[in-house]
Scaffold this motif. Sequence first.
Motif, mmCIF file in Angstrom:
data_model
loop_
_atom_site.group_PDB
_atom_site.id
_atom_site.type_symbol
_atom_site.label_atom_id
_atom_site.label_comp_id
_atom_site.label_asym_id
_atom_site.label_seq_id
_atom_site.Cartn_x
_atom_site.Cartn_y
_atom_site.Cartn_z
ATOM 1 N N VAL A 198 0.774 -1.301 -0.063
ATOM 2 C CA VAL A 198 -0.069 0.113 -0.182
ATOM 3 C C VAL A 198 0.955 1.363 -0.212
ATOM 4 O O VAL A 198 0.540 2.145 -0.877
ATOM 5 N N ASP A 199 1.978 1.278 0.887
ATOM 6 C CA ASP A 199 2.927 2.437 0.577
ATOM 7 C C ASP A 199 3.564 2.535 -0.665
ATOM 8 O O ASP A 199 3.689 3.959 -0.700
ATOM 9 N N THR A 240 1.025 8.129 4.336
ATOM 10 C CA THR A 240 1.904 7.365 4.682
ATOM 11 C C THR A 240 3.221 7.653 5.466
ATOM 12 O O THR A 240 3.248 8.957 5.579
#
Length: 358
Positions: A198-199, A240
Amino acid sequence: MPSLTRLLSGIPPLAILVTFALGGIGGLAANALGLPLAMLMGAMVAVTGASALGLRVSNHALAVPQKWRTAFVPVIGVSIGAAFPPDFATQAMNWWITLVALAVFVPGVQVLGYFIFGKLGGLSPATSYFAAMPGGFIEALDMGEKSGADMQMLIMLQFLRLILCIVLIPIAFSIIEGHAVGSSTGVSLGARAPLTSVDVAVLFALGAVGWAVAHLLRFPAAMLSGPLLLSGAAPALGLTEAAPPIWAVLVTQWIMGTSLGARLAGFTRGQAGKALRLSLVHIGAMLLIAGAIAMLAAGPVDEPVSAVILAFAPGGVSEMALVALSLQVSAVYVTLHHLARIILAVLMARVGLRWIRI
């Protein structure tokens, strides 16, 4: 096929593959030897050397599409943004001292360069004036062409300004620091959390969106400044707290070094020799002045001398940011000053035309 031709800039695929392979071999060799900014400098030297020896592939000189280099610059911007300190606003309040000094430094070194290139080199006023600009590579070439400058010499002098800083500064800091600057062991991105899939998606989006928005708003060095600002705000926005992995920065160094090496090919020995001699005098004078400013201002701005020198060094924004990252000094501080340097160089060059006879 037409779209593929545009993507490859008309360069045979095998020539591109061999050029990047040579750059990669040079970068890995330089890294194994512990040289400064190894992947970038090793790739640049390997490709430049092979080109000078006349190596051709598919009856084509070593070359890569230069726009590919641009596509990797946001990686550096996101890396710097991820290194934003929590107390950035407090730190930035002290930086006005060196920003004011920069406003004096930029026109001062341009005037100095104008006399070096004109008096020592015998170059025309237009060529001397725009070659002396300590920032704004593309803008210098554009204004110089319109003013009748010797474009081949102008390109070489402006390009050598970037190359010599990339080469000399890491070497100097490696000697001072006692270890290789920008090596795979020296790069520290200050990642604040483990990297997840996801990052990765978020970081990619930050780079792409930041670049696009900065380009629309006509920010200086949009491909770097946009991703930098957006990724710097990412933790506050809850997006993030991760940073790009070390290998991404090393790949970026490889791409950039190979591209720079390919651009160095083609200059005649006589022209390159004269440009190199003049550039060494000009760059040396600028770095001496930058060093003097750093000794005076490092304390008041609460930054190490190395960070202030990097902030005033007239090299490429991306390359100097990579050196700052590897030295573990504030890449944000360095990059902010470089963006200001570019803006000041372009604005003051336009204003100075009123007093310079071209």
